[in-house]
Design an enzyme around this catalytic site. Structure first.
Site, PDB file in Angstrom:
ATOM      1  CG  HIS A  11      -4.191   2.919   2.355  1.00 56.05           C
ATOM      2  ND1 HIS A  11      -5.186   2.564   1.413  1.00 56.05           N
ATOM      3  CD2 HIS A  11      -3.272   3.075   0.864  1.00 56.05           C
ATOM      4  CE1 HIS A  11      -4.606   1.146   0.750  1.00 56.05           C
ATOM      5  NE2 HIS A  11      -3.670   2.652   0.219  1.00 56.05           N
ATOM      6  CB  SER A  63      -6.389   4.467   0.516  1.00 54.51           C
ATOM      7  OG  SER A  63      -6.862   4.953   1.706  1.00 54.51           O
ATOM      8  CD  GLN A  64     -11.901  -0.505   2.355  1.00 52.64           C
ATOM      9  OE1 GLN A  64     -11.635  -1.049   3.367  1.00 52.64           O
ATOM     10  NE2 GLN A  64     -12.675  -1.732   1.331  1.00 52.64           N
ATOM     11  N   GLY A  65      -9.611   4.395   3.326  1.00 52.49           N
ATOM     12  CA  GLY A  65      -9.917   5.688   4.192  1.00 52.49           C
ATOM     13  C   GLY A  65      -9.458   6.601   3.792  1.00 52.49           C
ATOM     14  CE  LYS A  95      -3.333  -1.995   2.399  1.00 52.90           C
ATOM     15  NZ  LYS A  95      -5.074  -2.624   3.264  1.00 52.90           N
TER      16      LYS A  95
END
Length: 117
Positions: free
Chosen positions: A45, A86-88, A18
């Protein structure tokens, strides 16, 4: 610590991991630059941002993350592939990431895709 003392790129030496794009800004001058950070040891992340904050450790520099993704690095073939999101933090502007990586790795073939995770 000053902005020009911070390395533009810190990524792992091999494999898939990542990464995040980070905007570093000097509070006194308002100057800013983008950084690329990627570490396989960081499962999220947000962990990469936290690790970078610890290494910069300066009240003069603010860090924010406009997005992330993944990097696949192959030193034998001299390739870097940037992809995903990135999911965040959402998806980084991979074209900016590639530009920064090309300065650090001029002899590598560097490509990106907005597909995948």
């Amino acid at each position: 610590m000053k902005l020009d003392e911070i390395e533009d790129v810190e990524i792992d030496n091999e494999g898939k991991f990542k990464y995040i794009l980070i905007k570093a800004k000097e509070k006194s001058t308002k100057l800013s630059k983008l950084l690329v950070r990627g570490y396989a040891e960081c499962p999220y992340h947000a962990d990469i941002l936290e690790k970078t904050e610890q290494s910069v450790n300066s009240s003069e520099i603010s860090l924010s993350c406009p997005g992330g993704g993944r990097i696949e690095r192959n030193n034998y073939e001299k390739t870097l592939f940037v992809f995903g999101y990135s999911q965040g933090f959402g998806q980084a502007d991979h074209s900016k990431t590639v530009s920064i990586l090309k300065n650090k790795f001029p002899d590598y073939t560097i490509e990106y895709s907005n597909e995948g995770y």
